[in-house]
Design a protein around this motif. Structure first.
Motif, PDB file in Angstrom:
ATOM      1  N   HIS A 181     -10.063   7.063 -12.419  1.00 44.16           N
ATOM      2  CA  HIS A 181     -10.212   8.018 -13.505  1.00 44.16           C
ATOM      3  C   HIS A 181      -9.036   8.998 -13.448  1.00 44.16           C
ATOM      4  CE1 HIS A 181     -11.771  11.384 -15.864  1.00 44.16           C
ATOM      5  NE2 HIS A 181     -12.591  10.512 -16.417  1.00 44.16           N
ATOM      6  N   PRO A 182      -8.481   9.383 -14.604  1.00 40.67           N
ATOM      7  CA  PRO A 182      -7.303  10.266 -14.597  1.00 40.67           C
ATOM      8  C   PRO A 182      -7.491  11.535 -13.792  1.00 40.67           C
ATOM      9  CG  PRO A 182      -7.682   9.393 -16.787  1.00 40.67           C
ATOM     10  CD  PRO A 182      -8.850   8.957 -15.962  1.00 40.67           C
ATOM     11  N   ARG A 183      -8.704  12.100 -13.815  1.00 40.32           N
ATOM     12  CA  ARG A 183      -8.906  13.332 -13.044  1.00 40.32           C
ATOM     13  C   ARG A 183      -8.665  13.082 -11.567  1.00 40.32           C
ATOM     14  NH1 ARG A 183     -12.615  18.286 -13.932  1.00 40.32           N
ATOM     15  NH2 ARG A 183     -12.282  19.384 -11.961  1.00 40.32           N
ATOM     16  N   ARG A 184      -9.205  12.003 -11.046  1.00 43.47           N
ATOM     17  CA  ARG A 184      -9.029  11.712  -9.627  1.00 43.47           C
ATOM     18  C   ARG A 184      -7.566  11.408  -9.321  1.00 43.47           C
ATOM     19  NH1 ARG A 184     -10.421   7.223  -5.932  1.00 43.47           N
ATOM     20  NH2 ARG A 184     -10.704   8.183  -3.897  1.00 43.47           N
ATOM     21  N   THR A 185      -6.883  10.769 -10.274  1.00 45.13           N
ATOM     22  CA  THR A 185      -5.459  10.505 -10.075  1.00 45.13           C
ATOM     23  C   THR A 185      -4.693  11.808  -9.923  1.00 45.13           C
ATOM     24  OG1 THR A 185      -5.604   8.460 -11.354  1.00 45.13           O
ATOM     25  CG2 THR A 185      -3.416   9.419 -11.095  1.00 45.13           C
ATOM     26  N   MET A 186      -5.023  12.818 -10.740  1.00 46.81           N
ATOM     27  CA  MET A 186      -4.333  14.096 -10.660  1.00 46.81           C
ATOM     28  C   MET A 186      -4.644  14.822  -9.358  1.00 46.81           C
ATOM     29  SD  MET A 186      -2.470  14.273 -13.306  1.00 46.81           S
ATOM     30  CE  MET A 186      -2.345  12.505 -13.405  1.00 46.81           C
ATOM     31  N   GLU A 187      -5.860  14.658  -8.873  1.00 49.34           N
ATOM     32  CA  GLU A 187      -6.269  15.351  -7.655  1.00 49.34           C
ATOM     33  C   GLU A 187      -5.768  14.654  -6.399  1.00 49.34           C
ATOM     34  OE1 GLU A 187     -10.427  17.310  -9.348  1.00 49.34           O
ATOM     35  OE2 GLU A 187     -10.453  15.352  -8.339  1.00 49.34           O
ATOM     36  N   THR A 229      -4.593   6.675  -0.413  1.00 44.58           N
ATOM     37  CA  THR A 229      -4.060   5.316  -0.306  1.00 44.58           C
ATOM     38  C   THR A 229      -4.344   4.506  -1.566  1.00 44.58           C
ATOM     39  OG1 THR A 229      -4.366   5.331   2.093  1.00 44.58           O
ATOM     40  CG2 THR A 229      -4.134   3.182   1.025  1.00 44.58           C
ATOM     41  N   VAL A 230      -3.297   3.856  -2.105  1.00 41.83           N
ATOM     42  CA  VAL A 230      -3.422   3.015  -3.296  1.00 41.83           C
ATOM     43  C   VAL A 230      -2.854   1.640  -2.969  1.00 41.83           C
ATOM     44  CG1 VAL A 230      -2.735   2.664  -5.692  1.00 41.83           C
ATOM     45  CG2 VAL A 230      -3.247   4.969  -4.866  1.00 41.83           C
ATOM     46  N   GLU A 231      -3.600   0.610  -3.309  1.00 38.94           N
ATOM     47  CA  GLU A 231      -3.139  -0.757  -3.083  1.00 38.94           C
ATOM     48  C   GLU A 231      -2.545  -1.314  -4.373  1.00 38.94           C
ATOM     49  OE1 GLU A 231      -4.842  -5.104  -1.575  1.00 38.94           O
ATOM     50  OE2 GLU A 231      -6.010  -3.267  -1.244  1.00 38.94           O
ATOM     51  N   HIS A 232      -1.293  -1.721  -4.306  1.00 37.90           N
ATOM     52  CA  HIS A 232      -0.610  -2.321  -5.445  1.00 37.90           C
ATOM     53  C   HIS A 232      -0.536  -3.826  -5.237  1.00 37.90           C
ATOM     54  CE1 HIS A 232       0.616   1.642  -6.816  1.00 37.90           C
ATOM     55  NE2 HIS A 232       1.009   1.914  -5.580  1.00 37.90           N
ATOM     56  N   GLY A 233      -0.921  -4.572  -6.257  1.00 33.40           N
ATOM     57  CA  GLY A 233      -0.926  -6.018  -6.162  1.00 33.40           C
ATOM     58  C   GLY A 233       0.472  -6.601  -6.225  1.00 33.40           C
ATOM     59  N   PRO A 234       0.599  -7.903  -6.024  1.00 34.84           N
ATOM     60  CA  PRO A 234       1.899  -8.563  -6.100  1.00 34.84           C
ATOM     61  C   PRO A 234       2.346  -8.756  -7.547  1.00 34.84           C
ATOM     62  CG  PRO A 234       0.187 -10.189  -5.732  1.00 34.84           C
ATOM     63  CD  PRO A 234      -0.490  -8.842  -5.667  1.00 34.84           C
ATOM     64  N   THR A 235       3.609  -9.008  -7.727  1.00 30.31           N
ATOM     65  CA  THR A 235       4.144  -9.468  -9.016  1.00 30.31           C
ATOM     66  C   THR A 235       4.011 -10.980  -9.042  1.00 30.31           C
ATOM     67  OG1 THR A 235       5.719  -7.634  -9.076  1.00 30.31           O
ATOM     68  CG2 THR A 235       6.171  -9.527 -10.503  1.00 30.31           C
ATOM     69  N   ARG A 236       3.386 -11.525 -10.091  1.00 31.41           N
ATOM     70  CA  ARG A 236       3.083 -12.956 -10.108  1.00 31.41           C
ATOM     71  C   ARG A 236       3.664 -13.647 -11.334  1.00 31.41           C
ATOM     72  NH1 ARG A 236      -0.173 -15.110  -6.717  1.00 31.41           N
ATOM     73  NH2 ARG A 236      -0.913 -16.713  -8.158  1.00 31.41           N
ATOM     74  N   GLY A 237       3.971 -14.928 -11.153  1.00 28.95           N
ATOM     75  CA  GLY A 237       4.412 -15.776 -12.246  1.00 28.95           C
ATOM     76  C   GLY A 237       3.409 -16.889 -12.479  1.00 28.95           C
ATOM     77  N   TYR A 238       3.314 -17.351 -13.725  1.00 31.77           N
ATOM     78  CA  TYR A 238       2.398 -18.430 -14.100  1.00 31.77           C
ATOM     79  C   TYR A 238       3.150 -19.435 -14.972  1.00 31.77           C
ATOM     80  CZ  TYR A 238      -1.176 -15.053 -12.702  1.00 31.77           C
ATOM     81  OH  TYR A 238      -1.927 -14.141 -12.005  1.00 31.77           O
ATOM     82  N   LEU A 239       3.045 -20.695 -14.631  1.00 29.73           N
ATOM     83  CA  LEU A 239       3.698 -21.757 -15.399  1.00 29.73           C
ATOM     84  C   LEU A 239       2.664 -22.490 -16.251  1.00 29.73           C
ATOM     85  CD1 LEU A 239       6.156 -23.548 -16.070  1.00 29.73           C
ATOM     86  CD2 LEU A 239       5.517 -24.961 -14.082  1.00 29.73           C
ATOM     87  N   VAL A 276       0.855  -1.181   0.000  1.00 34.05           N
ATOM     88  CA  VAL A 276       0.000   0.000   0.000  1.00 34.05           C
ATOM     89  C   VAL A 276       0.895   1.236   0.000  1.00 34.05           C
ATOM     90  CG1 VAL A 276      -1.722   1.315   1.294  1.00 34.05           C
ATOM     91  CG2 VAL A 276      -1.870  -1.178   1.197  1.00 34.05           C
ATOM     92  N   SER A 277       0.548   2.205  -0.843  1.00 33.88           N
ATOM     93  CA  SER A 277       1.333   3.440  -0.897  1.00 33.88           C
ATOM     94  C   SER A 277       0.385   4.625  -0.950  1.00 33.88           C
ATOM     95  CB  SER A 277       2.261   3.442  -2.113  1.00 33.88           C
ATOM     96  OG  SER A 277       1.512   3.499  -3.317  1.00 33.88           O
ATOM     97  N   ILE A 278       0.950   5.821  -0.927  1.00 32.28           N
ATOM     98  CA  ILE A 278       0.171   7.049  -0.971  1.00 32.28           C
ATOM     99  C   ILE A 278       0.391   7.733  -2.321  1.00 32.28           C
ATOM    100  CG2 ILE A 278      -0.217   9.318   0.061  1.00 32.28           C
ATOM    101  CD1 ILE A 278      -1.087   6.998   1.805  1.00 32.28           C
TER     102      ILE A 278
END
Length: 367
Positions: A80-86, A90-100, A51-53
């Motif tokens: 939405h880009p407008r909300r991103t600019m404003e 708190t933003v939740e970033h998912g994990p980096t995943r691998g698939y076989l 989680v980041s800001i």
């Protein structure tokens, strides 16, 4: 068997028939193809989520009211880009995943497994060549459809995933030698130590694919490692900034007073002016290295500077009013940098940027 081998005539016939079967099946299907991850026999987290800001961007009042076209969702549909600019907080970033996956066909730049497929590059012809001549024991695809189309996505995303592919098998790309039609790509590959196998047709006994879109710490560290590799090739010192010209390259975004803006920052603030279309990679990296601020029309060409922008540095994008994109803000938020923008005014087939607004926005950035 070696990790990569050339198939015998009998094997070529067998996999060519299998290739035809996949193509016919995909054309007869009434429903959309399954996503490739659904065919995986194993999946795992390579790096954890977090989680980041996401702070507000730096911009003057009433800029967003000028926007007539939003295109942020085309790339990262978090908000939405407008909300991103404003500022979304708190933003939740998912994990980096691998698939076989096992027993996967690559046919004319498209991966096939059962009812699932994923097109990585446009077909070279309406009737694809389906003779599969290479067999790979365990490969890892790091390229993406976006990276094979846009130079910026290739350098910001695909190149950052390349180290993950090296850890999992033979690193494979479906891109042709002139990656994304970008003359600079082969030199960037050399400077970054990238030696992928280029294929459009193959059979993989095992294939690893990745979900590597989250802006987590793993992505941050790999991207910054790329920048450090590039900086190791040049001598540099800190300077005010660089204005990176776009001109008429790529998808047209015609800023009528682009050169005048660049010259104003050069004369008043000591900025360098860089035209990547007329410069080699050594010149590009040397010009951008040490810059405190990167300025230019929003687009792939800015990645030349973003690659080596240090924490605390700033990026100012000059936005066409009919094509507002917030893609770079995800990177600057991740890498502890500042993001700002100015929205232009329509003018004929392009737009103009008020030079005073550009400088006033630069003054908003932390010193």
């Amino acid at each position: 068997m070696s990790e990569m081998s050339v198939l015998t005539s009998g094997s070529r016939t067998r996999w060519s028939l299998a290739a035809y079967t996949h193509i016919v099946r995909s054309r007869l299907m009434r429903k959309p193809a399954d996503i490739l991850q659904s065919a995986a026999v194993k999946s795992w987290d390579i790096a954890p989520g977090e989680v980041s800001i996401a702070p507000p961007a730096f911009f003057l009042p009433n800029q967003l009211e000028r926007v007539t076209g939003w295109e942020g969702e085309r790339f990262y549909p978090f908000e939405h880009p407008r909300r991103t600019m404003e500022g979304v907080g708190t933003v939740e970033h998912g994990p980096t995943r691998g698939y076989l996956l096992k027993d996967v066909l690559l046919i004319d730049g498209t991966l096939y497994k059962g009812n699932a497929n994923s097109s990585l590059t446009p077909r070279l012809s309406r009737l694809p060549r389906v003779s599969v001549e290479s067999e790979i024991e365990r490969g890892a695809i790091y390229c993406t459809a976006g990276g094979n189309q846009w130079f910026g996505s290739w350098l910001m995303e695909d190149c950052a995933t390349y180290p993950l592919a090296c850890n999992e098998g033979v690193p494979v790309t479906t891109a042709l030698a002139n990656l994304s039609s970008a003359a600079h790509a082969p030199v960037y590959e050399d400077w970054l130590g990238m030696t992928p196998v280029r294929l459009r047709n193959a059979f993989f006994r095992e294939l690893v694919i990745f979900d590597d879109l989250s802006q987590n710490r793993s992505r941050h560290s790999r991207f910054r490692a790329m920048g450090d590799k590039l900086l190791s090739h040049v001598n540099y010192s800190a300077h005010s900034g660089v204005f990176i010209l776009r001109g008429g390259t790529g998808e047209l975004r015609i800023l009528h007073n682009e050169l005048a803006l660049a010259e104003r920052l050069r004369d008043r603030r000591g900025f360098r002016i860089l035209d990547p279309s007329k410069s080699d990679v050594a010149t590009i990296v040397a010009a951008c290295a040490g810059a405190k601020t990167i300025v230019g029309i929003e687009g792939s060409h800015l990645v030349h500077g973003v690659n080596v922008l240090q924490p605390g540095g700033s990026l100012l994008t000059l936005q066409p009013p009919n094509r507002f994109i917030c893609y770079y803000k995800y990177l600057t938020d991740r890498d502890q940098q500042n993001f700002g923008f100015v929205v232009g005014t329509p003018a004929g087939e392009g737009f103009t940027i008020d030079p005073d607004e550009m400088e006033r926005t630069l003054d908003l950035f932390p010193s």
